[in-house]
Design an enzyme around this catalytic site. Structure first.
Site, PDB file in Angstrom:
ATOM      1  N   CYS A   6      -0.532   3.521  -6.636  1.00 32.17           N
ATOM      2  CA  CYS A   6      -1.499   2.891  -5.722  1.00 32.17           C
ATOM      3  C   CYS A   6      -1.541   1.441  -6.149  1.00 32.17           C
ATOM      4  CB  CYS A   6      -2.879   3.530  -5.849  1.00 32.17           C
ATOM      5  SG  CYS A   6      -4.152   2.601  -4.951  1.00 32.17           S
ATOM      6  N   CYS A  35       0.867  -1.185   0.000  1.00 29.52           N
ATOM      7  CA  CYS A  35       0.000   0.000   0.000  1.00 29.52           C
ATOM      8  C   CYS A  35       0.894   1.223   0.000  1.00 29.52           C
ATOM      9  CB  CYS A  35      -0.907   0.012   1.234  1.00 29.52           C
ATOM     10  SG  CYS A  35      -1.814   1.572   1.435  1.00 29.52           S
ATOM     11  N   THR A  93      -3.527   7.735  -4.710  1.00 27.27           N
ATOM     12  CA  THR A  93      -4.670   8.210  -3.928  1.00 27.27           C
ATOM     13  C   THR A  93      -4.485   9.673  -3.527  1.00 27.27           C
ATOM     14  OG1 THR A  93      -3.680   7.595  -1.812  1.00 27.27           O
ATOM     15  CG2 THR A  93      -5.013   5.908  -2.943  1.00 27.27           C
TER      16      THR A  93
END
Length: 220
Positions: free
Chosen positions: A184, A70, A113
């Site tokens: 991402c 992540c 993001t």
């Protein structure tokens, strides 16, 4: 899906001729970790306690390095690094260095993001690698977020987010992006599912390759 894809990429990037030549992998897939973007931008629940718990569990299993699939989570990685007895592989830094190596002199478009962009994670990493970059405009970023959250994370069919993904990529290309940072870990999944023919750096792929190399196995 990003965790499953990372595991797949670790196996797929290992030059092994038998099961015994692959590296040992511990996976803690914890979907209850609070959303990182919400924590960074909107005062959402702090994900650090849950991330810290996962870190401790993996180390207790015997992990020699940690790979976090992540990118937004790397906003919190500096704190975790101070508490970790083993290295945490820095996906943004690894991906940015690979961008500089493979696409020397090219301008990178950052697809990530809201939280990753607001935290400057890839801006800092790319600058450190000597790579110039383009950020999405407001409408392109909204499209990227729909791909991530309403598309891949929601488990919806690729065609439901094709228009948004193509609009973001085409719009940024017109503004100078020559290669795209898939910043991402849902985005490599989107690009693969949509079969997009664009020059890109897959941050998940680079993390997988770094993990294989760190653990002493041969890369394909």
């Amino acid at each position: 899906m990003a965790t499953a894809e990372l595991f797949y990429k670790i196996v797929n990037n290992t030059d092994a001729h038998s099961d015994s030549e692959h590296i040992r992998v511990y996976v803690d897939s914890n979907p209850s970790i609070p959303d990182r973007t919400a924590a960074i931008l909107h005062g959402g629940k702090d994900p650090l306690p849950a991330m810290r718990e996962s870190l401790k569990k993996l180390i207790s299993c015997g992990a020699d390095c940690i790979a976090i699939p992540c990118n937004t989570a790397y906003y919190f990685a500096e704190i975790l690094e101070q508490e970790s007895s083993v290295p945490i592989l820095n996906m943004p830094a690894i991906s940015s260095a690979e961008c500089a190596r493979r696409f020397s002199g090219a301008k990178a478009g950052i697809l990530a993001t809201d939280g990753t962009l607001a935290a400057g994670i890839y801006q800092t990493a790319l600058k450190g690698a000597g790579v110039d970059y383009v950020l999405p405009d407001k409408f392109q970023q909204e499209a990227v977020m729909r791909v991530i959250y309403d598309g891949v994370k929601a488990g919806n069919a690729p065609e439901s987010y094709r228009q948004d993904m193509e609009a973001a990529v085409e719009g940024m290309a017109k503004r100078g992006a020559e290669v795209f940072i898939l910043g991402c870990t849902e985005l490599p999944i989107a690009v693969k599912e949509l079969k997009l023919q664009i020059p890109y750096i897959d941050s998940l792929e680079e993390l997988a390759r770094a993990a294989v190399k760190f653990c002493g196995a041969e890369l394909k």
